[in-house]
Scaffold this active site. Structure first.
Site, mmCIF file in Angstrom:
data_model
loop_
_atom_site.group_PDB
_atom_site.id
_atom_site.type_symbol
_atom_site.label_atom_id
_atom_site.label_comp_id
_atom_site.label_asym_id
_atom_site.label_seq_id
_atom_site.Cartn_x
_atom_site.Cartn_y
_atom_site.Cartn_z
ATOM 1 N N ASP A 4 58.891 53.122 53.024
ATOM 2 C CA ASP A 4 57.703 53.423 53.832
ATOM 3 C C ASP A 4 57.230 52.304 54.777
ATOM 4 O OD1 ASP A 4 57.969 55.628 52.224
ATOM 5 O OD2 ASP A 4 56.022 55.473 51.254
ATOM 6 N N ASP A 42 57.025 58.163 54.130
ATOM 7 C CA ASP A 42 55.946 58.999 53.655
ATOM 8 C C ASP A 42 55.755 60.030 54.771
ATOM 9 O OD1 ASP A 42 54.230 59.083 51.397
ATOM 10 O OD2 ASP A 42 52.537 58.301 52.562
ATOM 11 N N HIS A 44 53.703 63.482 55.296
ATOM 12 C CA HIS A 44 52.784 64.466 54.724
ATOM 13 C C HIS A 44 52.502 65.620 55.679
ATOM 14 C CE1 HIS A 44 52.096 61.759 51.433
ATOM 15 N NE2 HIS A 44 51.553 60.825 52.182
ATOM 16 N N HIS A 57 47.103 59.904 56.641
ATOM 17 C CA HIS A 57 48.116 58.936 57.103
ATOM 18 C C HIS A 57 49.493 59.585 57.070
ATOM 19 C CE1 HIS A 57 48.251 58.779 52.728
ATOM 20 N NE2 HIS A 57 49.532 58.482 52.875
ATOM 21 N N LYS A 82 59.585 61.826 52.060
ATOM 22 C CA LYS A 82 58.961 62.089 50.774
ATOM 23 C C LYS A 82 57.474 62.378 50.980
ATOM 24 C CE LYS A 82 57.742 57.807 49.045
ATOM 25 N NZ LYS A 82 56.530 57.880 49.829
ATOM 26 N N CYS A 123 54.132 53.316 46.268
ATOM 27 C CA CYS A 123 55.456 53.920 46.441
ATOM 28 C C CYS A 123 56.598 53.006 45.998
ATOM 29 C CB CYS A 123 55.624 54.405 47.869
ATOM 30 S SG CYS A 123 54.557 55.829 48.183
#
Ligand code: VGL
Ligand code: ZN
Length: 170
Positions: A4, A42, A44, A57, A82, A123
């Site tokens: 990340d 990351d 989302h 974020h 992820k 993470c």
């Protein structure tokens, strides 16, 4: 394993890790030393339970979700997204829905994993603990990780927890 290293986790981002960008040159130097370089992001959806705990974020397809511009992506062999679901945090690289990461690595003959990136106590920790659980000899490169320390001591506690799980710091 590069966890990340994205704009939103670096200074000026939506969820900045203090000095998060400082890991970039260290990681760029290290990448040459490894057989396989995997970077997670990351990633989302616009709405997720994860944003009840954290400022919004790393929303997919946004600038904040892109890798830090200084990261030498030419040396990355595989990128894994992820945190793509809307019902969980998806902190660990091993929770990715893209592939069975442990099986993928084992198939490639990888039995040691070296962790770098952000954030140490979220993470990085979740991914390193899962790596150890899956039987990989697991290392964290101390100079190549940074944490948030929302509550002072969080990073230290995370390091202790990882050490207890047999993870080595180097
Ligand atoms: C992370 C908090 C929220 C991380 C991701 O990459 O460590 N931390 N989402
Ligand atoms: Zn997140």
């Amino acid at each position: 394993m590069i966890i990340d290293v994205q704009n939103d986790f670096c200074p000026g981002g939506a969820l900045p890790v203090p000095d998060g960008d400082k890991v970039v040159p260290v990681i760029n130097d290290l990448m040459d030393e490894f057989d396989l370089v995997i970077a997670t992001r990351d990633c989302h959806p616009e709405q997720t339970v994860h944003f009840e705990k954290w400022p919004v974020h790393c929303v997919r397809n946004t600038k904040g979700a892109e890798f830090h511009p200084g990261l030498d992506t030419s040396k990355i062999d595989k990128v894994i997204s992820k945190g793509t679901g809307n019902k969980d945090d998806g902190y660990s690289a091993f929770e990715t829905e893209e592939l069975d990461l442990a099986a993928y690595l084992k198939e490639k003959g990888i039995n040691e994993l070296y962790f770098t990136g952000l954030a140490t106590e979220y993470c990085v920790k979740a991914s390193a603990l899962d790596a150890a659980k899956n039987g990989f000899k697991t290392y964290v490169v101390s100079d190549a990780v940074k944490g948030i320390d929302v509550n002072p001591g969080d990073i230290k506690r995370a390091v202790e927890e990882m050490k207890k799980a047999g993870i080595k710091f180097m």
